[in-house]
Scaffold this motif. Structure first.
Motif, short mmCIF file in Angstrom:
data_model
loop_
_atom_site.label_atom_id
_atom_site.label_comp_id
_atom_site.label_asym_id
_atom_site.label_seq_id
_atom_site.Cartn_x
_atom_site.Cartn_y
_atom_site.Cartn_z
N UNK A 149 27.57 16.60 -65.72
CA UNK A 149 27.13 16.24 -64.38
C UNK A 149 28.18 16.65 -63.33
N UNK A 150 29.44 16.40 -63.61
CA UNK A 150 30.52 16.76 -62.68
C UNK A 150 30.60 18.26 -62.47
N UNK A 151 30.47 19.01 -63.55
CA UNK A 151 30.54 20.47 -63.42
C UNK A 151 29.37 21.01 -62.60
N UNK A 152 28.18 20.50 -62.86
CA UNK A 152 27.02 20.97 -62.10
C UNK A 152 27.15 20.55 -60.63
N UNK A 153 27.68 19.37 -60.39
CA UNK A 153 27.88 18.89 -59.02
C UNK A 153 28.84 19.78 -58.27
N UNK A 154 29.81 20.35 -58.98
CA UNK A 154 30.80 21.23 -58.33
C UNK A 154 30.12 22.47 -57.75
N UNK A 155 29.03 22.92 -58.35
CA UNK A 155 28.27 24.05 -57.83
C UNK A 155 27.58 23.66 -56.52
N UNK A 156 27.11 22.45 -56.46
CA UNK A 156 26.41 21.98 -55.26
C UNK A 156 27.37 21.82 -54.09
N UNK A 157 28.63 21.54 -54.41
CA UNK A 157 29.61 21.30 -53.35
C UNK A 157 30.25 22.58 -52.83
N UNK A 158 29.95 23.73 -53.47
CA UNK A 158 30.55 25.00 -53.04
C UNK A 158 29.79 25.59 -51.87
#
Length: 195
Positions: free
Chosen positions: A186-195
């Motif tokens: 979840x954290x890794x996928x969220x990092x894509x959304x925050x870019x």
């Protein structure tokens, strides 16, 4: 790392060597994969492991593959004994936005009943998918990649087929381990959304 030692690793775990020989525009596919791979974990069915810390290597002697090379020193970033039944195909695709004359990334979802394909910008798609999977499966949408998920659309554009981690289908792991895997994906996928 030398190509010979990479060859040895491929025999231990062939899932790390992604064959891209069928992709026409390899440079574009590799660039796309490198640009998004840090936002995903990768599953290897051969060794039943999920890797969350890896680099993408392009070996000199291999013009038709890329290598997902786990960090051998990051033991806490590798999850062991993950049964294959916990990794499920979704039919959900991730495209670079330029395919649809848009910026960013686009998620393509085929509706079950109508078979119509929806193109949704990643931010909106993430919220939609989490709601959908919570409603249907009582779990968040937890995308994960497998060897073979990097593909090409009409010999023009790369895309990724997304698998998912299903925490309800895990066997042999503690609830703590399952929560840890869920949080990491979840954290890794969220990092894509925050870019």
């Amino acid at each position: 790392m030398s190509d010979s030692s990479l060859l040895n690793r491929s025999q231990d775990n062939p899932d790390l060597f992604w064959d891209i020989s069928s992709i026409t525009n390899k440079t574009k596919a590799i660039h796309f994969f490198q640009s998004v791979s840090s936002s995903f974990c990768v599953y290897s069915p051969t060794v039943k492991k999920i890797y969350s810390n890896f680099e993408v290597i392009l070996p000199k002697d291999y013009h038709s593959s890329l290598i997902v090379l786990p960090n051998p020193f990051a033991f806490h970033d590798t999850f062991n004994r993950v049964n294959e039944e916990a990794i499920k195909s979704t039919g959900i695709l991730l495209f670079p936005g330029e395919v649809f004359q848009k910026k960013g990334l686009i998620i393509c979802i085929t509706q079950t009943k109508t078979k119509k394909v929806q193109h949704i910008e990643l931010d909106s798609a993430s919220v939609f998918l989490n709601r959908l999977y919570q409603r249907r499966f009582n779990t968040p949408f937890l995308p994960i990649l497998l060897n073979g998920d990097l593909k090409e659309f009409k010999a023009k554009s790369p895309y990724l087929h997304l698998h998912r981690f299903d925490p309800t289908a895990v066997t042999g792991l503690s609830q703590f381990e399952i929560r840890s895997i869920t949080a990491t994906i979840s954290e890794r996928f969220q990092s894509m959304l925050n870019n």
